[in-house]
Design a protein around this motif. Structure first.
Motif, PDB file in Angstrom:
ATOM      1  N   GLU A 174      59.920  32.132  58.822  1.00  0.00           N
ATOM      2  CA  GLU A 174      60.431  31.163  59.168  1.00  0.00           C
ATOM      3  C   GLU A 174      60.397  30.960  57.891  1.00  0.00           C
ATOM      4  OE1 GLU A 174      57.184  28.505  61.321  1.00  0.00           O
ATOM      5  OE2 GLU A 174      57.364  29.888  62.915  1.00  0.00           O
ATOM      6  N   ILE A 175      62.202  29.517  57.757  1.00  0.00           N
ATOM      7  CA  ILE A 175      61.918  29.249  56.345  1.00  0.00           C
ATOM      8  C   ILE A 175      61.444  28.005  56.595  1.00  0.00           C
ATOM      9  CG2 ILE A 175      63.281  31.083  55.760  1.00  0.00           C
ATOM     10  CD1 ILE A 175      65.876  29.533  56.390  1.00  0.00           C
ATOM     11  N   ASN A 176      61.527  26.974  55.150  1.00  0.00           N
ATOM     12  CA  ASN A 176      61.574  25.955  55.383  1.00  0.00           C
ATOM     13  C   ASN A 176      62.497  25.058  55.156  1.00  0.00           C
ATOM     14  OD1 ASN A 176      60.609  23.788  53.918  1.00  0.00           O
ATOM     15  ND2 ASN A 176      59.965  23.840  52.516  1.00  0.00           N
ATOM     16  N   LEU A 177      63.342  24.376  55.725  1.00  0.00           N
ATOM     17  CA  LEU A 177      65.007  23.235  55.858  1.00  0.00           C
ATOM     18  C   LEU A 177      65.077  22.833  54.571  1.00  0.00           C
ATOM     19  CD1 LEU A 177      65.970  23.876  59.150  1.00  0.00           C
ATOM     20  CD2 LEU A 177      66.866  25.542  57.316  1.00  0.00           C
ATOM     21  N   HIS A 178      63.851  22.434  54.107  1.00  0.00           N
ATOM     22  CA  HIS A 178      63.506  21.187  53.210  1.00  0.00           C
ATOM     23  C   HIS A 178      63.335  22.027  51.686  1.00  0.00           C
ATOM     24  CE1 HIS A 178      63.251  18.676  56.343  1.00  0.00           C
ATOM     25  NE2 HIS A 178      62.388  18.891  56.913  1.00  0.00           N
ATOM     26  N   SER A 179      62.822  23.273  51.840  1.00  0.00           N
ATOM     27  CA  SER A 179      63.218  23.544  50.098  1.00  0.00           C
ATOM     28  C   SER A 179      64.754  23.481  49.203  1.00  0.00           C
ATOM     29  CB  SER A 179      62.872  25.422  50.099  1.00  0.00           C
ATOM     30  OG  SER A 179      62.278  26.107  51.745  1.00  0.00           O
ATOM     31  N   GLN A 180      64.342  23.303  48.237  1.00  0.00           N
ATOM     32  CA  GLN A 180      65.091  22.377  47.003  1.00  0.00           C
ATOM     33  C   GLN A 180      65.453  22.743  45.734  1.00  0.00           C
ATOM     34  OE1 GLN A 180      65.277  18.372  45.476  1.00  0.00           O
ATOM     35  NE2 GLN A 180      64.018  17.926  46.946  1.00  0.00           N
ATOM     36  N   PHE A 181      64.537  24.190  45.804  1.00  0.00           N
ATOM     37  CA  PHE A 181      64.435  25.255  44.524  1.00  0.00           C
ATOM     38  C   PHE A 181      63.814  26.596  44.969  1.00  0.00           C
ATOM     39  CE2 PHE A 181      63.004  21.223  42.746  1.00  0.00           C
ATOM     40  CZ  PHE A 181      64.160  21.068  42.236  1.00  0.00           C
ATOM     41  N   GLY A 182      64.663  28.020  43.670  1.00  0.00           N
ATOM     42  CA  GLY A 182      64.549  28.609  44.429  1.00  0.00           C
ATOM     43  C   GLY A 182      62.532  29.507  44.159  1.00  0.00           C
ATOM     44  N   VAL A 183      62.428  30.242  44.815  1.00  0.00           N
ATOM     45  CA  VAL A 183      60.261  30.708  45.178  1.00  0.00           C
ATOM     46  C   VAL A 183      59.536  31.137  43.215  1.00  0.00           C
ATOM     47  CG1 VAL A 183      59.037  32.148  45.609  1.00  0.00           C
ATOM     48  CG2 VAL A 183      60.423  31.381  46.893  1.00  0.00           C
ATOM     49  N   SER A 184      58.768  30.455  43.487  1.00  0.00           N
ATOM     50  CA  SER A 184      57.870  30.339  41.601  1.00  0.00           C
ATOM     51  C   SER A 184      57.698  32.061  41.899  1.00  0.00           C
ATOM     52  CB  SER A 184      57.364  29.437  41.819  1.00  0.00           C
ATOM     53  OG  SER A 184      56.948  28.832  42.801  1.00  0.00           O
ATOM     54  N   ASP A 185      56.471  32.228  40.154  1.00  0.00           N
ATOM     55  CA  ASP A 185      56.278  32.927  40.752  1.00  0.00           C
ATOM     56  C   ASP A 185      55.114  32.878  39.647  1.00  0.00           C
ATOM     57  OD1 ASP A 185      57.344  34.476  37.932  1.00  0.00           O
ATOM     58  OD2 ASP A 185      58.833  35.232  39.767  1.00  0.00           O
ATOM     59  N   GLN A 186      54.013  34.434  39.494  1.00  0.00           N
ATOM     60  CA  GLN A 186      53.072  33.493  37.979  1.00  0.00           C
ATOM     61  C   GLN A 186      54.190  34.608  36.413  1.00  0.00           C
ATOM     62  OE1 GLN A 186      50.279  32.436  38.558  1.00  0.00           O
ATOM     63  NE2 GLN A 186      51.509  31.879  40.162  1.00  0.00           N
ATOM     64  N   LEU A 187      55.182  34.983  36.682  1.00  0.00           N
ATOM     65  CA  LEU A 187      56.082  35.658  35.452  1.00  0.00           C
ATOM     66  C   LEU A 187      56.576  34.522  34.668  1.00  0.00           C
ATOM     67  CD1 LEU A 187      57.414  38.884  36.954  1.00  0.00           C
ATOM     68  CD2 LEU A 187      55.391  38.813  36.060  1.00  0.00           C
ATOM     69  N   SER A 205      78.701  33.503  46.032  1.00  0.00           N
ATOM     70  CA  SER A 205      79.278  33.979  46.802  1.00  0.00           C
ATOM     71  C   SER A 205      79.550  32.527  47.870  1.00  0.00           C
ATOM     72  CB  SER A 205      79.126  35.359  47.503  1.00  0.00           C
ATOM     73  OG  SER A 205      78.934  36.522  46.347  1.00  0.00           O
ATOM     74  N   ASN A 206      78.832  32.504  48.516  1.00  0.00           N
ATOM     75  CA  ASN A 206      78.817  31.133  49.463  1.00  0.00           C
ATOM     76  C   ASN A 206      78.387  30.010  49.122  1.00  0.00           C
ATOM     77  OD1 ASN A 206      78.105  32.998  51.674  1.00  0.00           O
ATOM     78  ND2 ASN A 206      76.422  33.956  50.707  1.00  0.00           N
ATOM     79  N   GLN A 207      78.857  29.880  47.957  1.00  0.00           N
ATOM     80  CA  GLN A 207      78.618  28.105  47.309  1.00  0.00           C
ATOM     81  C   GLN A 207      77.022  27.481  47.817  1.00  0.00           C
ATOM     82  OE1 GLN A 207      80.908  27.257  44.292  1.00  0.00           O
ATOM     83  NE2 GLN A 207      80.398  29.313  44.161  1.00  0.00           N
ATOM     84  N   LEU A 208      76.553  28.016  47.383  1.00  0.00           N
ATOM     85  CA  LEU A 208      75.155  27.302  47.991  1.00  0.00           C
ATOM     86  C   LEU A 208      73.802  27.893  46.917  1.00  0.00           C
ATOM     87  CD1 LEU A 208      74.799  29.626  51.693  1.00  0.00           C
ATOM     88  CD2 LEU A 208      75.613  27.246  51.366  1.00  0.00           C
ATOM     89  N   PHE A 209      73.840  26.008  46.715  1.00  0.00           N
ATOM     90  CA  PHE A 209      72.474  25.953  45.216  1.00  0.00           C
ATOM     91  C   PHE A 209      71.213  25.426  46.599  1.00  0.00           C
ATOM     92  CE2 PHE A 209      77.474  24.651  44.726  1.00  0.00           C
ATOM     93  CZ  PHE A 209      77.321  25.945  43.732  1.00  0.00           C
ATOM     94  N   ARG A 210      70.682  25.265  47.459  1.00  0.00           N
ATOM     95  CA  ARG A 210      69.538  25.420  47.215  1.00  0.00           C
ATOM     96  C   ARG A 210      68.988  26.537  48.698  1.00  0.00           C
ATOM     97  NH1 ARG A 210      67.711  19.835  49.390  1.00  0.00           N
ATOM     98  NH2 ARG A 210      66.848  20.378  51.224  1.00  0.00           N
ATOM     99  N   PRO A 211      68.064  26.761  48.828  1.00  0.00           N
ATOM    100  CA  PRO A 211      67.793  28.096  49.952  1.00  0.00           C
ATOM    101  C   PRO A 211      67.129  28.033  51.274  1.00  0.00           C
ATOM    102  CG  PRO A 211      66.218  27.486  48.381  1.00  0.00           C
ATOM    103  CD  PRO A 211      67.051  26.233  47.990  1.00  0.00           C
ATOM    104  N   ASP A 212      67.993  27.234  51.615  1.00  0.00           N
ATOM    105  CA  ASP A 212      67.504  26.684  53.059  1.00  0.00           C
ATOM    106  C   ASP A 212      67.919  27.490  53.827  1.00  0.00           C
ATOM    107  OD1 ASP A 212      69.978  25.345  52.317  1.00  0.00           O
ATOM    108  OD2 ASP A 212      69.341  23.648  52.581  1.00  0.00           O
ATOM    109  N   SER A 213      69.355  28.206  53.826  1.00  0.00           N
ATOM    110  CA  SER A 213      69.470  29.308  54.627  1.00  0.00           C
ATOM    111  C   SER A 213      68.954  30.633  53.477  1.00  0.00           C
ATOM    112  CB  SER A 213      71.340  29.642  54.590  1.00  0.00           C
ATOM    113  OG  SER A 213      71.427  28.391  55.244  1.00  0.00           O
ATOM    114  N   HIS A 214      68.337  31.085  53.415  1.00  0.00           N
ATOM    115  CA  HIS A 214      68.282  32.724  52.788  1.00  0.00           C
ATOM    116  C   HIS A 214      66.298  32.885  53.253  1.00  0.00           C
ATOM    117  CE1 HIS A 214      71.143  30.852  50.171  1.00  0.00           C
ATOM    118  NE2 HIS A 214      71.874  31.861  49.913  1.00  0.00           N
TER     119      HIS A 214
END
Length: 259
Positions: free
Chosen positions: A79-92, A214-223
């Motif tokens: 299940e993905i969050n359709l309201h995500s604006q940014f990529g997933v953060s990590d601890q690195l 490739s898809n000109q997508l700039f939010r991760p709401d389909s990823h």
């Protein structure tokens, strides 16, 4: 949005293969962007779960018995969050993603191209660069191999999602901006050839920004995120070694369906 994902990778060999080891990165993890409700990777042999330096789930499979066919299957529900604006953060530290790799080196021609579209380091200008790259090197299915580097792909002026990602990452790092390679899945209607996917992300203003050239997508709401790294070789879904086997052939089937 809930997605059902089925990813099959079929290998065939002209001779008997044996004593093989496979390194498989095909396991998404739950995070603020996505919730993995069920997931399974099926592969012959003795398996062991590990994590790599980027905290990706890494499944190793060792097989000693002779074989001429092998099927690796990953499937489950996410299940993905359709309201995500940014990529997933990590601890690195983002600085890690400034490290050069053979696949993401940048030459003078590429740097000039980047500077012409990113005269000032902003997210908006990187989106313009992504658009310019797709125009300069259109997406052409099966036009390259995993061995292509950013410089070769830029010179050839064509590629697939891997090439678009490598080129944008190379340019971003040359401009002093941390950039990473992401492997995963994409849900887009009527574009099943892009279901197994890769995209780039740049680190600006304290967040990872999606640059899916490739898809000109700039939010991760389909990823769906599976693995992150500096380039394809850090996140390759399957890498391995074997004895014998002759000539190897491989094909994949990927389905990403809303449910």
């Amino acid at each position: 949005m809930k997605l059902m994902i089925n990813h099959q990778t079929h290998y065939q060999y002209t001779e008997w293969a044996k004593n093989s080891i496979q390194y498989i990165k095909m396991t998404p993890q739950s995070n603020i962007h996505q919730h993995v409700t069920a997931w399974q990777v099926s592969v012959p042999g003795v398996t062991q779960l590990k994590r790599d330096a980027f905290d990706n789930v890494w499944l190793t499979s060792s097989q000693s018995e002779p074989y001429q066919q092998m099927l690796i299957m990953a499937q489950g529900f996410v299940e993905i969050n359709l309201h995500s604006q940014f990529g997933v953060s990590d601890q690195l530290s983002p600085i890690l993603y400034l490290q050069p790799t053979a696949a993401t080196l940048c030459n003078t021609e590429m740097l000039d191209f980047a500077k012409s579209h990113v005269p000032i380091i902003t997210v908006s200008n990187f989106k313009k660069l992504a658009a310019a790259l797709l125009s300069y090197m259109p997406y052409i299915s099966a036009s390259t191999t995993v061995m292509h580097t950013a410089m070769v792909s830029f010179t050839d002026r064509q590629g697939v999602c891997q090439d678009h990602s490598h080129v944008l990452i190379a340019m971003a790092k040359a401009l002093g901006v941390p950039a990473r390679y992401v492997s995963g899945y994409l849900h887009v209607n009527q574009q099943s050839h892009l279901a197994s996917h890769a995209w780039a992300e740049v680190y600006l203003d304290g967040a990872w920004h999606v640059m899916d050239v490739s898809n000109q997508l700039f939010r991760p709401d389909s990823h769906v995120y599976v693995a992150v790294g500096r380039d394809y070789w850090d996140v390759a879904p399957v890498r391995g070694m074997r004895q014998l086997g002759g000539i190897e052939t491989m094909y994949s089937i990927v389905q990403v369906l809303a449910c």
